[in-house]
Design an enzyme around this catalytic site. Sequence first.
Site, PDB file in Angstrom:
ATOM      1  N   LYS A  99       0.830  -1.216   0.000  1.00  0.00           N
ATOM      2  CA  LYS A  99       0.000   0.000   0.000  1.00  0.00           C
ATOM      3  C   LYS A  99       0.857   1.255   0.000  1.00  0.00           C
ATOM      4  O   LYS A  99       0.634   2.180  -0.779  1.00  0.00           O
ATOM      5  CB  LYS A  99      -0.905  -0.016   1.246  1.00  0.00           C
ATOM      6  CG  LYS A  99      -1.525   1.337   1.582  1.00  0.00           C
ATOM      7  CD  LYS A  99      -2.500   1.251   2.730  1.00  0.00           C
ATOM      8  CE  LYS A  99      -1.938   1.506   4.092  1.00  0.00           C
ATOM      9  NZ  LYS A  99      -1.584   2.890   4.419  1.00  0.00           N
ATOM     10  N   ASN A 100       1.842   1.269   0.894  1.00  0.00           N
ATOM     11  CA  ASN A 100       2.584   2.517   1.092  1.00  0.00           C
ATOM     12  C   ASN A 100       3.652   2.780   0.028  1.00  0.00           C
ATOM     13  O   ASN A 100       4.322   3.810   0.071  1.00  0.00           O
ATOM     14  CB  ASN A 100       3.161   2.576   2.506  1.00  0.00           C
ATOM     15  CG  ASN A 100       2.039   2.725   3.527  1.00  0.00           C
ATOM     16  OD1 ASN A 100       0.936   3.149   3.175  1.00  0.00           O
ATOM     17  ND2 ASN A 100       2.305   2.354   4.765  1.00  0.00           N
ATOM     18  N   ARG A 108      -4.611   9.677   3.852  1.00  0.00           N
ATOM     19  CA  ARG A 108      -3.510  10.434   4.444  1.00  0.00           C
ATOM     20  C   ARG A 108      -2.619  11.075   3.371  1.00  0.00           C
ATOM     21  O   ARG A 108      -2.156  12.189   3.516  1.00  0.00           O
ATOM     22  CB  ARG A 108      -2.698   9.476   5.338  1.00  0.00           C
ATOM     23  CG  ARG A 108      -1.379   9.993   5.810  1.00  0.00           C
ATOM     24  CD  ARG A 108      -1.508  10.871   7.026  1.00  0.00           C
ATOM     25  NE  ARG A 108      -0.217  11.372   7.467  1.00  0.00           N
ATOM     26  CZ  ARG A 108      -0.067  12.425   8.247  1.00  0.00           C
ATOM     27  NH1 ARG A 108      -1.118  13.092   8.678  1.00  0.00           N
ATOM     28  NH2 ARG A 108       1.122  12.818   8.616  1.00  0.00           N
ATOM     29  N   ASP A 144       3.763  -0.463  12.710  1.00  0.00           N
ATOM     30  CA  ASP A 144       2.601  -1.176  12.156  1.00  0.00           C
ATOM     31  C   ASP A 144       2.541  -2.638  12.602  1.00  0.00           C
ATOM     32  O   ASP A 144       1.520  -3.291  12.436  1.00  0.00           O
ATOM     33  CB  ASP A 144       2.646  -1.141  10.615  1.00  0.00           C
ATOM     34  CG  ASP A 144       2.637   0.264  10.089  1.00  0.00           C
ATOM     35  OD1 ASP A 144       1.621   0.691   9.544  1.00  0.00           O
ATOM     36  OD2 ASP A 144       3.658   0.957  10.250  1.00  0.00           O
ATOM     37  N   CYS A 176      -5.583   7.220   8.935  1.00  0.00           N
ATOM     38  CA  CYS A 176      -5.902   6.622  10.229  1.00  0.00           C
ATOM     39  C   CYS A 176      -5.687   7.616  11.350  1.00  0.00           C
ATOM     40  O   CYS A 176      -4.709   8.348  11.367  1.00  0.00           O
ATOM     41  CB  CYS A 176      -5.000   5.416  10.467  1.00  0.00           C
ATOM     42  SG  CYS A 176      -5.671   3.899   9.846  1.00  0.00           S
TER      43      CYS A 176
HETATM   44  N1  EPU Z   1       5.144  13.816  12.368  1.00  0.00           N
HETATM   45  C1  EPU Z   1       5.042  15.103  12.829  1.00  0.00           C
HETATM   46  N2  EPU Z   1       5.170  16.135  11.935  1.00  0.00           N
HETATM   47  C2  EPU Z   1       5.382  15.919  10.610  1.00  0.00           C
HETATM   48  C3  EPU Z   1       5.513  14.593  10.139  1.00  0.00           C
HETATM   49  C4  EPU Z   1       5.382  13.561  11.049  1.00  0.00           C
HETATM   50  O1  EPU Z   1       4.843  15.330  14.021  1.00  0.00           O
HETATM   51  O2  EPU Z   1       5.486  16.892   9.852  1.00  0.00           O
HETATM   52  C5  EPU Z   1       5.050  12.704  13.334  1.00  0.00           C
HETATM   53  C6  EPU Z   1       3.899  11.750  13.063  1.00  0.00           C
HETATM   54  O3  EPU Z   1       2.695  12.235  13.619  1.00  0.00           O
HETATM   55  C7  EPU Z   1       4.401  10.481  13.718  1.00  0.00           C
HETATM   56  C8  EPU Z   1       5.912  10.536  13.461  1.00  0.00           C
HETATM   57  O4  EPU Z   1       6.215  11.904  13.204  1.00  0.00           O
HETATM   58  O5  EPU Z   1       4.139  10.523  15.090  1.00  0.00           O
HETATM   59  C9  EPU Z   1       6.377   9.711  12.290  1.00  0.00           C
HETATM   60  O6  EPU Z   1       5.542  10.007  11.187  1.00  0.00           O
HETATM   61  P1  EPU Z   1       5.886   9.696   9.668  1.00  0.00           P
HETATM   62  O7  EPU Z   1       5.670  10.960   8.913  1.00  0.00           O
HETATM   63  O8  EPU Z   1       7.183   9.009   9.566  1.00  0.00           O
HETATM   64  O9  EPU Z   1       4.726   8.655   9.317  1.00  0.00           O
HETATM   65  P2  EPU Z   1       3.762   8.744   8.096  1.00  0.00           P
HETATM   66  O10 EPU Z   1       4.547   9.088   6.904  1.00  0.00           O
HETATM   67  O11 EPU Z   1       2.570   9.541   8.419  1.00  0.00           O
HETATM   68  C10 EPU Z   1       4.019   6.319   7.187  1.00  0.00           C
HETATM   69  C11 EPU Z   1       3.061   5.249   6.802  1.00  0.00           C
HETATM   70  C12 EPU Z   1       2.528   4.601   8.069  1.00  0.00           C
HETATM   71  C13 EPU Z   1       3.702   3.981   8.805  1.00  0.00           C
HETATM   72  C14 EPU Z   1       4.762   5.048   9.109  1.00  0.00           C
HETATM   73  C15 EPU Z   1       6.026   4.446   9.657  1.00  0.00           C
HETATM   74  C16 EPU Z   1       2.108   5.960   4.716  1.00  0.00           C
HETATM   75  C17 EPU Z   1       0.927   6.492   3.998  1.00  0.00           C
HETATM   76  N3  EPU Z   1       1.979   5.816   6.022  1.00  0.00           N
HETATM   77  O12 EPU Z   1       3.288   7.246   7.976  1.00  0.00           O
HETATM   78  O13 EPU Z   1       1.663   3.570   7.671  1.00  0.00           O
HETATM   79  O14 EPU Z   1       3.247   3.453  10.009  1.00  0.00           O
HETATM   80  O15 EPU Z   1       5.105   5.769   7.911  1.00  0.00           O
HETATM   81  O16 EPU Z   1       6.648   3.669   8.683  1.00  0.00           O
HETATM   82  O17 EPU Z   1       3.123   5.644   4.118  1.00  0.00           O
HETATM   83  C18 EPU Z   1      -0.396   2.415   7.659  1.00  0.00           C
HETATM   84  O18 EPU Z   1      -0.041   1.877   6.616  1.00  0.00           O
HETATM   85  O19 EPU Z   1      -1.450   2.099   8.262  1.00  0.00           O
HETATM   86  C19 EPU Z   1       0.407   3.460   8.247  1.00  0.00           C
HETATM   87  C20 EPU Z   1      -0.039   4.210   9.252  1.00  0.00           C
END
Ligand code: EPU
Length: 441
Positions: free
Chosen positions: A23-24, A94, A309, A118
Amino acid sequence: MEDAYIIKGGKPLRGQVKLSGAKNVALKVIIASLMFEGKVILKNVPRINDVLELLHLIKILGGRAEFIEENTLQIEGKKLSKNKVDLYHGSKVRVSFMLAAPLLYQFKECFIPNPGGCRIGARPIDRIVEGMRKIGIMVEYDSQTGFYKVSLEKKPGGYYRFPKPSHTGTEFLILLSALSDKKTIIENAAMEPEVDELIRFLNESGGNIYRRQSTIVIEGVSKLKQKKVFNIIADRNEAVTYASLAVASGGEIKIGKIPFPLIATFVKKLETVGGGFIQLGEGEYKFFYQKRLKSSRIETSPHPGFMTDWQPNWAVLMTQASGESIIIERVFENRFSYVGELKKLGAQINFIEIPIKNPESYFFFNFDPQKIYQQAIRIIGPQTLHGGVLNIHDLRAGATLVIAALVAPEESIINGASILERGYENFVDKIKILGGEIRKI
Ligand code: EPU
C-alpha cells in the site's frame, strides 16, 4: 453496506498466502506518475480501499488512472484539470496532501485539505511544511476553510534537515524537488524501504536521486518518462499479519514473495520468542507454531527497527506467550486503539507508565510535556481468548482484532471492515483459503 466480519475461531490456520503489493509504495508511486510525460503502467497494484479512494480523488481532479487488468494500473501523466483537492475524499486518505507535487508542476498553485488517514495520534505535518518552505515552496494555511494554499514561483531546490524523520515527509520532498533545475539535499531522511522504492521508480524513469545513509540528494531533472513497467513490491505489513496469524492460531502459513530485509527485524524477534520460521526459497517463507511462545519486550522505531505497524499484531501473539510482555510505541501517539477491544476477548492487557529519561528525543512524534500519553502496555499471558463484539478504530488494529477473533474458539463480530480493507487486499478470501471461518455481514 456490509461493514462487519463474523468470525468463528479456534482452528489452526494453514496454507499459502500470495502477498499483495505494498500500500505505502503504491499510493506514492501513483501520485508520482501524475508528474510523468505520457502513460505509466504499474503492476501488482493492490485493489484496496486507500488505492481506490486515491484513484477517485485523481478522477475528481480530472486525471486518468484506471485498472486495465486485475492489478495493473494505467495512469496518464500531466492530465489534471483542477487544482483543488476535494475536501471530503481528500480527508479520507492520508497521502492526499502529496497530490500537491503533481498539481504544483501543472498549475504553480494548488489547494490541499488537511490530511486524513488513520487516526493514530495528532499526525501534524509541521516538519513537512517547514521542509517545503526550505526548498522554496510557499505554504499558507487557512483555518477557516481547512485548506493549505501551496504555490511555487521558481523551481524548488535547497536543503532541509528533518528534526525527526518523517516517512511520507521524505517522499513528498523528493517528489517536490524531482523536476527542477536545482539540487535538493534532505538530511535525517526516513530510511523506510518504501522511500527507496519510490526513488527506484523515479530513477528508472529519468530521475537522478541517490541516498547516502540518511541523506538523500535529489538532482532535479527536466522530465520523467516511464521506460519500463514498474512492479510494486510486496507489502511487509501484510506479510507480518499472516506470519502472526500462523503462529497465534497454532498453524503454519507459507508466505511469498518478499525480500528478506523487509521482514528481517520481525523474523529475528519472532525467533527469539520461539515462533517457527523457515526460508523456503527466494523470497518465500514458512511461519509456524512450534512451542509455547516466550514473553518479550519490544519498542517500535523507524526502519530498521521494529515497525510501529507490526506492534498491534505482536500484541495478540503475546497474549499467547508465557509471562509478562511489554510493548512501547515510540512512533505514533495513540496506536493502542486495540487494547480496549482485546480486553473484551479476555486479554489481560493494560497501559503502564515507563519512565523515559528524554521523552522529547525518545519519541518520534512531537512530545508535549503538558500532555498525558499512553505509550506502553503490559500483556500477561498465556490467556485463553473468547468471542466478543469488537470495533476497528484503525487499519493495523483491525488486522489484530481479526487475528484475536480467529484464535478465540467462539464467534465474534468485528465492526469496521472497511477500515481494515483500506490496506488488506482480498482479506476475506485469503483468510478462507487458510481455513478460517470468516464472513462479511
Ligand atoms: N510527524 C510530525 N510532523 C510531521 C511529520 C510527522 O509530528 O510533519 C510525526 C507523526 O505524527 C508520527 C511521526 O512523526 O508521530 C512519524 O511520522 P511519519 O511521517 O514518519 O509517518 P507517516 O509518513 O505519516 C508512514 C506510513 C505509516 C507507517 C509510518 C512508519 C504511509 C501512507 N503511512 O506514515 O503507515 O506506520 O510511515 O513507517 O506511508 C499504515 O499503513 O497504516 C500506516 C499508518
